[in-house]
Write a protein that holds these residues in place. Structure first.
Motif, PDB file in Angstrom:
ATOM      1  N   LEU A 103      48.225 -14.672  -9.015  1.00 51.27           N
ATOM      2  CA  LEU A 103      48.900 -14.423  -7.738  1.00 51.27           C
ATOM      3  C   LEU A 103      49.520 -15.683  -7.133  1.00 51.27           C
ATOM      4  CD1 LEU A 103      46.362 -12.005  -6.032  1.00 51.27           C
ATOM      5  CD2 LEU A 103      48.655 -11.462  -6.839  1.00 51.27           C
ATOM      6  N   ILE A 104      49.130 -16.842  -7.625  1.00 54.69           N
ATOM      7  CA  ILE A 104      49.622 -18.090  -7.028  1.00 54.69           C
ATOM      8  C   ILE A 104      51.149 -18.210  -7.122  1.00 54.69           C
ATOM      9  CG2 ILE A 104      49.569 -20.611  -7.192  1.00 54.69           C
ATOM     10  CD1 ILE A 104      46.593 -20.346  -7.946  1.00 54.69           C
ATOM     11  N   PRO A 105      51.788 -18.038  -8.284  1.00 58.41           N
ATOM     12  CA  PRO A 105      53.258 -18.205  -8.329  1.00 58.41           C
ATOM     13  C   PRO A 105      54.037 -17.222  -7.443  1.00 58.41           C
ATOM     14  CG  PRO A 105      52.351 -18.347 -10.539  1.00 58.41           C
ATOM     15  CD  PRO A 105      51.230 -17.908  -9.648  1.00 58.41           C
ATOM     16  N   PRO A 106      53.761 -15.906  -7.484  1.00 58.73           N
ATOM     17  CA  PRO A 106      54.572 -15.039  -6.618  1.00 58.73           C
ATOM     18  C   PRO A 106      54.329 -15.283  -5.130  1.00 58.73           C
ATOM     19  CG  PRO A 106      52.932 -13.726  -7.788  1.00 58.73           C
ATOM     20  CD  PRO A 106      52.881 -15.110  -8.343  1.00 58.73           C
ATOM     21  N   MET A 107      53.093 -15.616  -4.779  1.00 57.31           N
ATOM     22  CA  MET A 107      52.817 -15.873  -3.365  1.00 57.31           C
ATOM     23  C   MET A 107      53.423 -17.195  -2.918  1.00 57.31           C
ATOM     24  SD  MET A 107      49.100 -14.190  -2.923  1.00 57.31           S
ATOM     25  CE  MET A 107      49.160 -14.151  -1.149  1.00 57.31           C
ATOM     26  N   ALA A 108      53.426 -18.180  -3.794  1.00 56.59           N
ATOM     27  CA  ALA A 108      54.070 -19.456  -3.483  1.00 56.59           C
ATOM     28  C   ALA A 108      55.584 -19.280  -3.349  1.00 56.59           C
ATOM     29  CB  ALA A 108      53.748 -20.486  -4.558  1.00 56.59           C
ATOM     30  N   LEU A 109      56.145 -18.357  -4.107  1.00 62.88           N
ATOM     31  CA  LEU A 109      57.574 -18.068  -4.013  1.00 62.88           C
ATOM     32  C   LEU A 109      57.912 -17.397  -2.679  1.00 62.88           C
ATOM     33  CD1 LEU A 109      60.228 -18.096  -5.710  1.00 62.88           C
ATOM     34  CD2 LEU A 109      59.658 -15.760  -6.360  1.00 62.88           C
ATOM     35  N   LEU A 110      57.059 -16.524  -2.192  1.00 59.82           N
ATOM     36  CA  LEU A 110      57.302 -15.819  -0.939  1.00 59.82           C
ATOM     37  C   LEU A 110      57.036 -16.666   0.307  1.00 59.82           C
ATOM     38  CD1 LEU A 110      55.735 -12.301  -1.576  1.00 59.82           C
ATOM     39  CD2 LEU A 110      58.126 -12.840  -1.251  1.00 59.82           C
ATOM     40  N   THR A 111      56.093 -17.580   0.211  1.00 54.08           N
ATOM     41  CA  THR A 111      55.621 -18.307   1.388  1.00 54.08           C
ATOM     42  C   THR A 111      56.725 -19.027   2.180  1.00 54.08           C
ATOM     43  OG1 THR A 111      53.410 -18.530   0.485  1.00 54.08           O
ATOM     44  CG2 THR A 111      54.044 -20.122   2.152  1.00 54.08           C
ATOM     45  N   PRO A 112      57.658 -19.746   1.553  1.00 55.91           N
ATOM     46  CA  PRO A 112      58.619 -20.518   2.347  1.00 55.91           C
ATOM     47  C   PRO A 112      59.562 -19.678   3.212  1.00 55.91           C
ATOM     48  CG  PRO A 112      58.638 -21.258   0.066  1.00 55.91           C
ATOM     49  CD  PRO A 112      57.799 -20.024   0.127  1.00 55.91           C
ATOM     50  N   TRP A 113      59.886 -18.454   2.800  1.00 56.39           N
ATOM     51  CA  TRP A 113      60.912 -17.712   3.531  1.00 56.39           C
ATOM     52  C   TRP A 113      60.438 -16.403   4.137  1.00 56.39           C
ATOM     53  CZ3 TRP A 113      61.921 -12.947   1.494  1.00 56.39           C
ATOM     54  CH2 TRP A 113      61.588 -12.744   0.165  1.00 56.39           C
ATOM     55  N   ARG A 114      59.171 -16.017   3.969  1.00 56.67           N
ATOM     56  CA  ARG A 114      58.742 -14.695   4.447  1.00 56.67           C
ATOM     57  C   ARG A 114      58.770 -14.578   5.960  1.00 56.67           C
ATOM     58  NH1 ARG A 114      53.230 -14.837   5.840  1.00 56.67           N
ATOM     59  NH2 ARG A 114      52.346 -16.844   5.304  1.00 56.67           N
ATOM     60  N   LEU A 115      58.301 -15.583   6.684  1.00 57.39           N
ATOM     61  CA  LEU A 115      58.305 -15.507   8.153  1.00 57.39           C
ATOM     62  C   LEU A 115      59.729 -15.595   8.706  1.00 57.39           C
ATOM     63  CD1 LEU A 115      55.140 -17.498   9.217  1.00 57.39           C
ATOM     64  CD2 LEU A 115      55.552 -15.050   9.354  1.00 57.39           C
ATOM     65  N   SER A 116      60.553 -16.438   8.127  1.00 57.74           N
ATOM     66  CA  SER A 116      61.942 -16.540   8.585  1.00 57.74           C
ATOM     67  C   SER A 116      62.665 -15.216   8.411  1.00 57.74           C
ATOM     68  CB  SER A 116      62.686 -17.620   7.811  1.00 57.74           C
ATOM     69  OG  SER A 116      62.057 -18.861   7.999  1.00 57.74           O
ATOM     70  N   LEU A 117      62.433 -14.559   7.280  1.00 61.65           N
ATOM     71  CA  LEU A 117      63.052 -13.259   7.030  1.00 61.65           C
ATOM     72  C   LEU A 117      62.563 -12.228   8.049  1.00 61.65           C
ATOM     73  CD1 LEU A 117      64.768 -11.352   5.289  1.00 61.65           C
ATOM     74  CD2 LEU A 117      62.750 -11.008   3.863  1.00 61.65           C
ATOM     75  N   LEU A 118      61.274 -12.218   8.324  1.00 61.89           N
ATOM     76  CA  LEU A 118      60.737 -11.260   9.298  1.00 61.89           C
ATOM     77  C   LEU A 118      61.322 -11.493  10.689  1.00 61.89           C
ATOM     78  CD1 LEU A 118      56.997 -10.989   8.284  1.00 61.89           C
ATOM     79  CD2 LEU A 118      58.710  -9.191   8.210  1.00 61.89           C
ATOM     80  N   PHE A 119      61.422 -12.747  11.115  1.00 68.27           N
ATOM     81  CA  PHE A 119      62.009 -13.028  12.425  1.00 68.27           C
ATOM     82  C   PHE A 119      63.485 -12.636  12.458  1.00 68.27           C
ATOM     83  CE2 PHE A 119      58.498 -16.259  13.040  1.00 68.27           C
ATOM     84  CZ  PHE A 119      57.865 -15.520  14.029  1.00 68.27           C
ATOM     85  N   ALA A 120      64.199 -12.850  11.376  1.00 63.74           N
ATOM     86  CA  ALA A 120      65.633 -12.533  11.341  1.00 63.74           C
ATOM     87  C   ALA A 120      65.873 -11.029  11.419  1.00 63.74           C
ATOM     88  CB  ALA A 120      66.257 -13.116  10.073  1.00 63.74           C
ATOM     89  N   VAL A 121      65.085 -10.241  10.727  1.00 60.14           N
ATOM     90  CA  VAL A 121      65.346  -8.797  10.686  1.00 60.14           C
ATOM     91  C   VAL A 121      64.662  -8.028  11.797  1.00 60.14           C
ATOM     92  CG1 VAL A 121      65.769  -8.809   8.207  1.00 60.14           C
ATOM     93  CG2 VAL A 121      63.502  -8.246   9.055  1.00 60.14           C
ATOM     94  N   SER A 122      63.718  -8.626  12.492  1.00 62.37           N
ATOM     95  CA  SER A 122      63.018  -7.867  13.529  1.00 62.37           C
ATOM     96  C   SER A 122      63.736  -7.945  14.874  1.00 62.37           C
ATOM     97  CB  SER A 122      61.587  -8.359  13.670  1.00 62.37           C
ATOM     98  OG  SER A 122      61.556  -9.677  14.134  1.00 62.37           O
TER      99      SER A 122
END
Length: 75
Positions: free
Chosen positions: A55-74
């Motif tokens: 799970l480390i690689p996919p979660m590390a891939l998501l970590t940098p942009w997941r919150l920014s994406l959520l703030f942008a679309v919400s």
């Protein structure tokens, strides 16, 4: 007898359905990310005896942009 009601102009919606689907995908990723946190090899609020280092690689891939994406679309 004829009606003299003027035809109303067609009102176009300013809604972007692609943004709706992006919002759905972002919240789907949010749910999957937090489920993954339970099974990740590091400590979190909820822990289990099973951990999956895969799970480390996919979660590390998501970590940098997941919150920014959520703030942008919400908004």
């Amino acid at each position: 007898m004829q009606s003299h009601v003027a035809a109303l102009p067609e009102v176009r919606s300013g809604r972007h359905y692609g943004l709706d689907w992006l919002r759905i995908a972002a919240f789907g990723l949010l749910i999957l990310y937090h489920i993954g946190m339970v099974f990740a090899p590091w400590h979190w609020v909820i822990d289990t005896d099973r951990s999956y280092p895969e799970l480390i690689p996919p979660m590390a891939l998501l970590t940098p942009w997941r919150l920014s994406l959520l703030f942008a679309v919400s908004g």
